[in-house]
Scaffold this motif. Structure first.
Motif, PDB file in Angstrom:
ATOM      1  N   ALA A 172      81.178  89.859  35.865  1.00 44.93           N
ATOM      2  CA  ALA A 172      80.428  91.034  35.429  1.00 44.93           C
ATOM      3  C   ALA A 172      80.530  91.215  33.921  1.00 44.93           C
ATOM      4  N   LEU A 173      81.682  90.885  33.357  1.00 44.84           N
ATOM      5  CA  LEU A 173      81.868  91.020  31.910  1.00 44.84           C
ATOM      6  C   LEU A 173      81.022  90.018  31.131  1.00 44.84           C
ATOM      7  N   THR A 174      80.628  88.921  31.768  1.00 45.98           N
ATOM      8  CA  THR A 174      79.763  87.945  31.090  1.00 45.98           C
ATOM      9  C   THR A 174      78.308  88.403  31.079  1.00 45.98           C
ATOM     10  N   GLY A 175      78.016  89.536  31.730  1.00 49.20           N
ATOM     11  CA  GLY A 175      76.646  90.048  31.754  1.00 49.20           C
ATOM     12  C   GLY A 175      75.836  89.599  32.948  1.00 49.20           C
ATOM     13  N   ARG A 176      76.485  88.990  33.952  1.00 51.09           N
ATOM     14  CA  ARG A 176      75.766  88.519  35.134  1.00 51.09           C
ATOM     15  C   ARG A 176      75.575  89.670  36.117  1.00 51.09           C
ATOM     16  N   ALA A 177      74.385  90.239  36.139  1.00 54.97           N
ATOM     17  CA  ALA A 177      74.078  91.329  37.055  1.00 54.97           C
ATOM     18  C   ALA A 177      73.741  90.772  38.433  1.00 54.97           C
ATOM     19  N   VAL A 178      73.902  91.597  39.449  1.00 57.49           N
ATOM     20  CA  VAL A 178      73.622  91.193  40.825  1.00 57.49           C
ATOM     21  C   VAL A 178      72.574  92.124  41.415  1.00 57.49           C
ATOM     22  N   ALA A 179      71.429  91.570  41.794  1.00 54.76           N
ATOM     23  CA  ALA A 179      70.386  92.349  42.458  1.00 54.76           C
ATOM     24  C   ALA A 179      70.605  92.293  43.964  1.00 54.76           C
ATOM     25  N   SER A 180      69.964  93.210  44.682  1.00 56.21           N
ATOM     26  CA  SER A 180      70.166  93.273  46.124  1.00 56.21           C
ATOM     27  C   SER A 180      69.446  92.151  46.862  1.00 56.21           C
ATOM     28  N   SER A 181      68.443  91.544  46.218  1.00 62.27           N
ATOM     29  CA  SER A 181      67.696  90.466  46.852  1.00 62.27           C
ATOM     30  C   SER A 181      67.065  89.596  45.776  1.00 62.27           C
ATOM     31  N   ALA A 182      66.556  88.437  46.197  1.00 60.88           N
ATOM     32  CA  ALA A 182      65.867  87.559  45.252  1.00 60.88           C
ATOM     33  C   ALA A 182      64.614  88.229  44.695  1.00 60.88           C
ATOM     34  N   ASP A 183      63.895  88.961  45.549  1.00 58.20           N
ATOM     35  CA  ASP A 183      62.694  89.654  45.070  1.00 58.20           C
ATOM     36  C   ASP A 183      63.034  90.651  43.966  1.00 58.20           C
ATOM     37  N   ASP A 184      64.132  91.371  44.138  1.00 62.04           N
ATOM     38  CA  ASP A 184      64.542  92.328  43.107  1.00 62.04           C
ATOM     39  C   ASP A 184      64.962  91.612  41.832  1.00 62.04           C
ATOM     40  N   ALA A 185      65.663  90.490  41.992  1.00 65.75           N
ATOM     41  CA  ALA A 185      66.145  89.752  40.819  1.00 65.75           C
ATOM     42  C   ALA A 185      64.991  89.159  40.015  1.00 65.75           C
ATOM     43  N   TYR A 186      63.938  88.740  40.702  1.00 66.43           N
ATOM     44  CA  TYR A 186      62.844  88.046  40.044  1.00 66.43           C
ATOM     45  C   TYR A 186      61.663  88.955  39.714  1.00 66.43           C
ATOM     46  N   ARG A 187      61.755  90.231  40.094  1.00 66.58           N
ATOM     47  CA  ARG A 187      60.625  91.135  39.880  1.00 66.58           C
ATOM     48  C   ARG A 187      60.364  91.333  38.394  1.00 66.58           C
ATOM     49  N   LEU A 188      59.115  91.242  38.004  1.00 66.35           N
ATOM     50  CA  LEU A 188      58.722  91.450  36.610  1.00 66.35           C
ATOM     51  C   LEU A 188      58.622  92.946  36.312  1.00 66.35           C
ATOM     52  N   PRO A 189      58.769  93.327  35.045  1.00 64.47           N
ATOM     53  CA  PRO A 189      58.671  94.751  34.698  1.00 64.47           C
ATOM     54  C   PRO A 189      57.275  95.298  34.998  1.00 64.47           C
ATOM     55  N   ARG A 190      57.220  96.594  35.249  1.00 64.31           N
ATOM     56  CA  ARG A 190      55.951  97.263  35.510  1.00 64.31           C
ATOM     57  C   ARG A 190      55.648  98.227  34.361  1.00 64.31           C
ATOM     58  N   VAL A 191      54.373  98.430  34.104  1.00 68.29           N
ATOM     59  CA  VAL A 191      53.956  99.381  33.069  1.00 68.29           C
ATOM     60  C   VAL A 191      52.912 100.308  33.670  1.00 68.29           C
ATOM     61  N   ASP A 192      52.676 101.417  33.000  1.00 67.80           N
ATOM     62  CA  ASP A 192      51.758 102.399  33.566  1.00 67.80           C
ATOM     63  C   ASP A 192      50.299 101.951  33.405  1.00 67.80           C
ATOM     64  N   ASP A 193      49.438 102.620  34.151  1.00 65.97           N
ATOM     65  CA  ASP A 193      48.019 102.234  34.186  1.00 65.97           C
ATOM     66  C   ASP A 193      47.352 102.367  32.821  1.00 65.97           C
ATOM     67  N   ALA A 353      52.845  91.771  32.740  1.00 67.83           N
ATOM     68  CA  ALA A 353      52.841  93.161  33.208  1.00 67.83           C
ATOM     69  C   ALA A 353      51.602  93.914  32.743  1.00 67.83           C
ATOM     70  N   HIS A 354      51.033  93.522  31.615  1.00 69.16           N
ATOM     71  CA  HIS A 354      49.942  94.304  31.014  1.00 69.16           C
ATOM     72  C   HIS A 354      48.545  93.803  31.346  1.00 69.16           C
ATOM     73  N   VAL A 355      48.346  92.485  31.481  1.00 70.14           N
ATOM     74  CA  VAL A 355      46.974  91.967  31.517  1.00 70.14           C
ATOM     75  C   VAL A 355      46.553  91.616  32.938  1.00 70.14           C
ATOM     76  N   PRO A 356      45.235  91.529  33.185  1.00 64.59           N
ATOM     77  CA  PRO A 356      44.743  91.169  34.519  1.00 64.59           C
ATOM     78  C   PRO A 356      45.226  89.783  34.953  1.00 64.59           C
ATOM     79  N   ARG A 357      45.183  89.569  36.259  1.00 68.79           N
ATOM     80  CA  ARG A 357      45.757  88.367  36.865  1.00 68.79           C
ATOM     81  C   ARG A 357      45.117  87.076  36.364  1.00 68.79           C
ATOM     82  N   ARG A 358      43.882  87.123  35.948  1.00 65.44           N
ATOM     83  CA  ARG A 358      43.199  85.902  35.505  1.00 65.44           C
ATOM     84  C   ARG A 358      43.886  85.274  34.297  1.00 65.44           C
TER      85      ARG A 358
END
Length: 430
Positions: A172-193, A353-358
């Motif tokens: 933990a001191l090395t900065g290695r965080a633990v997410a509850s699942s792979a989806d949580d660990a790999y989830r990209l940031p979200r921004v408002d509409d 997070a910001h631009v359309p999927r294309r």
């Protein structure tokens, strides 16, 4: 069940190796139980319904941490897919010079079912190194094959025994965080509409302007579409450099003082269109490699050079090859610069997070390549799969997917003496 006494080095450094220059933290694991406790930190999330193997080399360092889904091992009625997952896992274990393997079956299924699912994989791994198999269940953990109640109680040792070991605090001191699942660990940031809308409008305007230039006929001695394209590429690369500098400043300030989400949405929208150009994408890739800025700028400037400048284009190709070699060639390979990689990752994640999927295929592929270069094959595979969903025909994503499927590590890992640690999840094995 006497446990091994390895030293887990999640950074994978050895004296005189490329990784040692980064001065990675060294965390000591004194037993197999320490390695079991370290698995969520090394993966970045808590595995579920998975076989996780921790490969310890003959120099007593962790060479590979890899996860395969239990259902992937089953591989359907023919078993061919499951066999492929096992083959990739065994190949990866051999590549790092494995001597001992701690194999953890993380599942809520009963021990008999778990043993049946992982049995073929464990048998193949036993041909590579000594295998110590464990069952990690919600109610407790125990040796998978242990029948001695004095050693392993029927319901296992309490989960808290793994949660509160000294190795967890050290990781933990090395900065290695633990997410509850792979989806949580790999989830990209979200921004408002509102931010997404501004970025999308800017991308639409930039795309229309690009098409207008492409369709405009060359007129007299004025600027030609080729001239406009060259200027547009140079401008796109300059925009990338500005965004990276912005992200680097935010990262230096730290949380609470500023945030990487402050990247201007309109500039992200314009850059998404610029990154759609292969020359700009290649320049972005070169820019994160130490010494790659000059070939990056020559790449965006020289893609449309006239035929008589063939010598100049050849110089660009040579410089580009030398830069890429620092990623893939063990003879000259280097680790990514942590600051540069972190800032680039912020920009690319914010772009998605910001631009359309294309416009997602290019930044997701570059994120996958950055993750692979840093030794995180699980994250790399996740990003490349997302890139393929955005654009199934994106060639760089397909190329990187092949590298991950073959569990080929980056050059700095292969440059290490046999038996030196490669860190967690150096390639996709399942």
């Amino acid at each position: 069940m006497p446990p091994p006494d390895p030293s887990a080095d999640p950074g994978g450094g050895a004296a005189g190796s490329p990784a040692a220059d980064a001065d990675p933290p060294v965390v000591r694991a004194r037993s197999a139980r320490d390695l079991l406790a370290a698995v969520p930190h090394l993966l970045g999330y808590r595995p579920r319904e998975s076989l996780v193997v921790v490969c310890v080399t003959d120099r007593q360092v962790v060479g590979l941490v890899a996860r395969v889904g239990l259902d992937d091992l089953r591989g359907g009625s023919s078993g061919r897919e499951g066999r492929g997952a096992v083959d990739r896992l065994v190949a990866a274990a051999r590549r790092v010079g494995t001597a001992e393997i701690v194999a953890a079956v993380h599942t809520a299924r009963d021990a008999r079912t778990a043993r049946r699912l992982v049995g073929p994989a464990l048998a193949e791994l036993a041909l590579v190194g000594d295998v110590d198999p464990w069952l990690v269940a919600p109610e407790g953990y125990r040796g998978l094959d242990c029948t001695d109640p004095a050693c392993c109680p029927p319901h296992g040792h309490p989960p808290a025994d793994l949660e509160h070991r000294a190795v967890n605090a050290a990781l933990a001191l090395t900065g290695r965080a633990v997410a509850s699942s792979a989806d949580d660990a790999y989830r990209l940031p979200r921004v408002d509409d509102a931010r997404r809308s501004r970025a999308a409008r800017a991308a639409t305007r930039a795309a229309r302007a690009r098409e207008a230039v492409r369709e405009a006929p060359a007129a007299g001695a004025g600027a030609t579409p080729r001239d406009h394209a060259a200027r547009s590429r140079a401008s796109g690369y300059d925009l990338w450099c500005d965004l990276v500098r912005h992200a680097a400043r935010d990262l230096e300030l730290g949380p609470g003082e500023s945030a990487p989400t402050d990247l201007p949405p309109a500039r992200l929208g314009r850059f998404a269109v610029a990154l759609d150009d292969v020359a700009v994408r290649d320049a972005v890739l070169l820019s994160v490699i130490p010494g790659g800025d000059e070939p990056a700028r020559r790449t965006v400037a020289g893609r449309d050079a006239p035929d008589e400048d063939a010598a100049g284009r050849a110089e660009v190709e040579v410089a580009t090859a030398r830069a890429i070699a620092r990623v893939v060639d063990p003879r000259v390979a280097v680790l990514p610069d942590p600051g540069t990689a972190a800032a680039a990752q912020v920009v690319l994640e914010q772009l998605v997070a910001h631009v359309p999927r294309r416009w997602h295929a290019a930044p997701l592929t570059l994120l996958g390549l950055l993750a692979w270069w840093q030794g995180d094959g699980g994250l790399a595979a996740h990003r490349v799969a997302a890139a393929a969903e955005a654009d199934p025909a994106y060639r760089l994503a397909a190329l990187l997917d092949g590298v991950l499927a073959a569990a080929v590590p980056p050059g700095w890992v292969r440059a290490m003496p046999r038996g030196t640690g490669a860190g967690a999840d150096g390639g996709r094995v399942g």
